[in-house]
Design a protein around this motif. Sequence first.
Motif, mmCIF file in Angstrom:
data_model
loop_
_atom_site.group_PDB
_atom_site.id
_atom_site.type_symbol
_atom_site.label_atom_id
_atom_site.label_comp_id
_atom_site.label_asym_id
_atom_site.label_seq_id
_atom_site.Cartn_x
_atom_site.Cartn_y
_atom_site.Cartn_z
ATOM 1 N N ALA A 50 44.444 30.717 57.176
ATOM 2 C CA ALA A 50 43.383 32.198 57.091
ATOM 3 C C ALA A 50 41.750 31.802 56.514
ATOM 4 O O ALA A 50 42.204 31.117 55.931
ATOM 5 C CB ALA A 50 43.806 33.016 56.451
ATOM 6 N N THR A 51 40.774 32.243 57.316
ATOM 7 C CA THR A 51 40.044 31.962 56.400
ATOM 8 C C THR A 51 39.316 33.231 56.466
ATOM 9 O O THR A 51 39.245 33.883 57.581
ATOM 10 C CB THR A 51 39.002 30.872 57.754
ATOM 11 N N ILE A 52 38.548 33.147 55.380
ATOM 12 C CA ILE A 52 37.216 34.428 55.371
ATOM 13 C C ILE A 52 35.916 34.694 54.977
ATOM 14 O O ILE A 52 35.585 33.486 53.707
ATOM 15 C CB ILE A 52 38.321 35.097 54.119
ATOM 16 N N GLN A 53 35.122 34.958 54.685
ATOM 17 C CA GLN A 53 33.392 34.654 54.879
ATOM 18 C C GLN A 53 33.815 35.590 52.935
ATOM 19 O O GLN A 53 33.945 36.546 52.886
ATOM 20 C CB GLN A 53 33.009 35.119 55.233
ATOM 21 N N ILE A 54 32.933 34.946 52.195
ATOM 22 C CA ILE A 54 32.454 35.790 50.827
ATOM 23 C C ILE A 54 31.323 35.583 50.474
ATOM 24 O O ILE A 54 30.466 35.052 50.740
ATOM 25 C CB ILE A 54 32.713 34.695 49.432
ATOM 26 N N THR A 55 31.124 37.665 51.083
ATOM 27 C CA THR A 55 29.694 37.959 50.415
ATOM 28 C C THR A 55 29.682 38.415 49.181
ATOM 29 O O THR A 55 28.217 38.763 48.876
ATOM 30 C CB THR A 55 29.440 39.109 52.155
ATOM 31 N N GLY A 56 29.613 38.129 48.700
ATOM 32 C CA GLY A 56 29.669 38.294 46.813
ATOM 33 C C GLY A 56 30.698 38.655 46.602
ATOM 34 O O GLY A 56 31.948 38.642 46.738
ATOM 35 N N LEU A 57 30.960 38.505 44.890
ATOM 36 C CA LEU A 57 31.700 39.106 43.882
ATOM 37 C C LEU A 57 31.637 39.921 43.392
ATOM 38 O O LEU A 57 29.984 41.096 42.679
ATOM 39 C CB LEU A 57 31.501 38.137 42.610
ATOM 40 N N ARG A 58 32.553 40.438 42.913
ATOM 41 C CA ARG A 58 32.938 42.080 42.619
ATOM 42 C C ARG A 58 32.507 41.558 41.262
ATOM 43 O O ARG A 58 33.001 40.808 40.759
ATOM 44 C CB ARG A 58 34.135 42.742 42.624
ATOM 45 N N PRO A 59 31.978 43.409 40.096
ATOM 46 C CA PRO A 59 31.347 43.028 39.060
ATOM 47 C C PRO A 59 32.766 42.757 38.261
ATOM 48 O O PRO A 59 33.664 42.741 38.018
ATOM 49 C CB PRO A 59 31.205 43.870 37.800
ATOM 50 N N GLY A 60 32.003 41.927 37.269
ATOM 51 C CA GLY A 60 33.090 41.449 36.215
ATOM 52 C C GLY A 60 34.714 40.343 36.649
ATOM 53 O O GLY A 60 35.027 40.000 36.092
ATOM 54 N N HIS A 61 34.061 39.801 37.472
ATOM 55 C CA HIS A 61 35.026 38.409 38.797
ATOM 56 C C HIS A 61 33.803 37.558 39.091
ATOM 57 O O HIS A 61 32.879 37.125 38.478
ATOM 58 C CB HIS A 61 35.570 38.703 39.717
ATOM 59 N N ALA A 62 34.844 35.469 38.301
ATOM 60 C CA ALA A 62 34.407 34.685 37.984
ATOM 61 C C ALA A 62 34.042 34.265 39.794
ATOM 62 O O ALA A 62 35.039 34.482 39.812
ATOM 63 C CB ALA A 62 34.830 33.815 37.393
ATOM 64 N N PRO A 63 33.584 33.076 39.697
ATOM 65 C CA PRO A 63 33.972 32.706 41.075
ATOM 66 C C PRO A 63 35.381 32.440 41.886
ATOM 67 O O PRO A 63 35.730 31.940 42.390
ATOM 68 C CB PRO A 63 32.488 31.072 41.388
ATOM 69 N N ALA A 64 35.630 31.612 40.765
ATOM 70 C CA ALA A 64 36.852 30.182 40.767
ATOM 71 C C ALA A 64 38.063 32.054 41.160
ATOM 72 O O ALA A 64 39.242 30.902 41.501
ATOM 73 C CB ALA A 64 36.893 30.370 39.295
ATOM 74 N N GLU A 65 38.031 33.185 40.935
ATOM 75 C CA GLU A 65 39.356 34.138 41.001
ATOM 76 C C GLU A 65 39.026 34.564 42.389
ATOM 77 O O GLU A 65 40.765 35.095 42.419
ATOM 78 C CB GLU A 65 39.031 35.694 40.646
ATOM 79 N N VAL A 66 38.804 34.037 43.319
ATOM 80 C CA VAL A 66 38.654 33.963 44.673
ATOM 81 C C VAL A 66 38.881 33.501 45.581
ATOM 82 O O VAL A 66 40.644 34.020 45.644
ATOM 83 C CB VAL A 66 36.681 34.356 45.083
ATOM 84 N N MET A 67 39.203 31.966 45.335
ATOM 85 C CA MET A 67 39.989 31.001 45.755
ATOM 86 C C MET A 67 41.707 31.155 45.485
ATOM 87 O O MET A 67 42.039 31.144 45.780
ATOM 88 C CB MET A 67 39.845 29.190 45.530
ATOM 89 N N ASP A 68 41.308 31.698 43.912
ATOM 90 C CA ASP A 68 42.780 32.018 43.067
ATOM 91 C C ASP A 68 43.789 32.898 44.072
ATOM 92 O O ASP A 68 44.986 32.943 43.976
ATOM 93 C CB ASP A 68 42.889 31.493 41.458
ATOM 94 N N MET A 69 42.981 34.393 44.009
ATOM 95 C CA MET A 69 43.865 35.381 44.143
ATOM 96 C C MET A 69 44.169 34.808 46.126
ATOM 97 O O MET A 69 45.225 35.835 46.372
ATOM 98 C CB MET A 69 42.622 36.239 44.414
ATOM 99 N N ALA A 70 42.941 34.283 46.611
ATOM 100 C CA ALA A 70 43.377 33.692 47.845
ATOM 101 C C ALA A 70 45.117 33.640 47.933
ATOM 102 O O ALA A 70 45.480 33.460 49.355
ATOM 103 C CB ALA A 70 42.247 33.455 48.647
ATOM 104 N N VAL A 71 44.746 31.495 46.958
ATOM 105 C CA VAL A 71 45.780 31.257 47.161
ATOM 106 C C VAL A 71 47.382 32.239 46.858
ATOM 107 O O VAL A 71 48.559 31.654 47.575
ATOM 108 C CB VAL A 71 46.085 30.537 46.317
ATOM 109 N N ALA A 72 47.315 32.693 45.874
ATOM 110 C CA ALA A 72 48.357 33.372 45.116
ATOM 111 C C ALA A 72 48.924 34.623 46.252
ATOM 112 O O ALA A 72 49.801 34.596 45.857
ATOM 113 C CB ALA A 72 46.864 34.111 43.692
ATOM 114 N N ALA A 73 48.187 35.590 47.047
ATOM 115 C CA ALA A 73 48.398 35.743 47.842
ATOM 116 C C ALA A 73 49.165 35.586 49.058
ATOM 117 O O ALA A 73 50.370 35.768 49.292
ATOM 118 C CB ALA A 73 47.508 36.740 48.297
ATOM 119 N N VAL A 74 48.478 34.297 49.790
ATOM 120 C CA VAL A 74 49.347 33.770 50.787
ATOM 121 C C VAL A 74 50.777 32.975 50.103
ATOM 122 O O VAL A 74 51.856 33.363 50.310
ATOM 123 C CB VAL A 74 48.505 33.017 51.092
ATOM 124 N N ALA A 75 50.509 32.166 48.930
ATOM 125 C CA ALA A 75 51.889 31.913 48.380
ATOM 126 C C ALA A 75 52.820 33.000 47.695
ATOM 127 O O ALA A 75 54.538 31.948 47.370
ATOM 128 C CB ALA A 75 51.854 30.784 47.367
#
Length: 101
Positions: free
Chosen positions: A6-31
Amino acid sequence: MPSFRATIQITGLRPGHAPAEVMDMAVAAVAAAHVVEANQLDIVAGVPRITVRFMVEASEFDAENLLARKAAAAMEHGVNTVATTGAVRTARRSAGKWLPL
């Protein structure tokens, strides 16, 4: 077990979130439902794109594809809690090639 990605473009961060959270969330959701084989971050034309590769329990072809689509939707939903995104794309590995679902 069949392999999907699964591939997804990241167009921005929501306020209060760090860049590393994006991959962590993606992996956790699938795992939560499948074995994650790999993940990666690419920059394509200046836009970050994350890919999560995972396996689905072997069963009937269409059922496997449905599970993969559900995993991609879960990833999209999870990532959208920490970032803004483009559309998610899902592909199945077949004979050495990634075929879109």
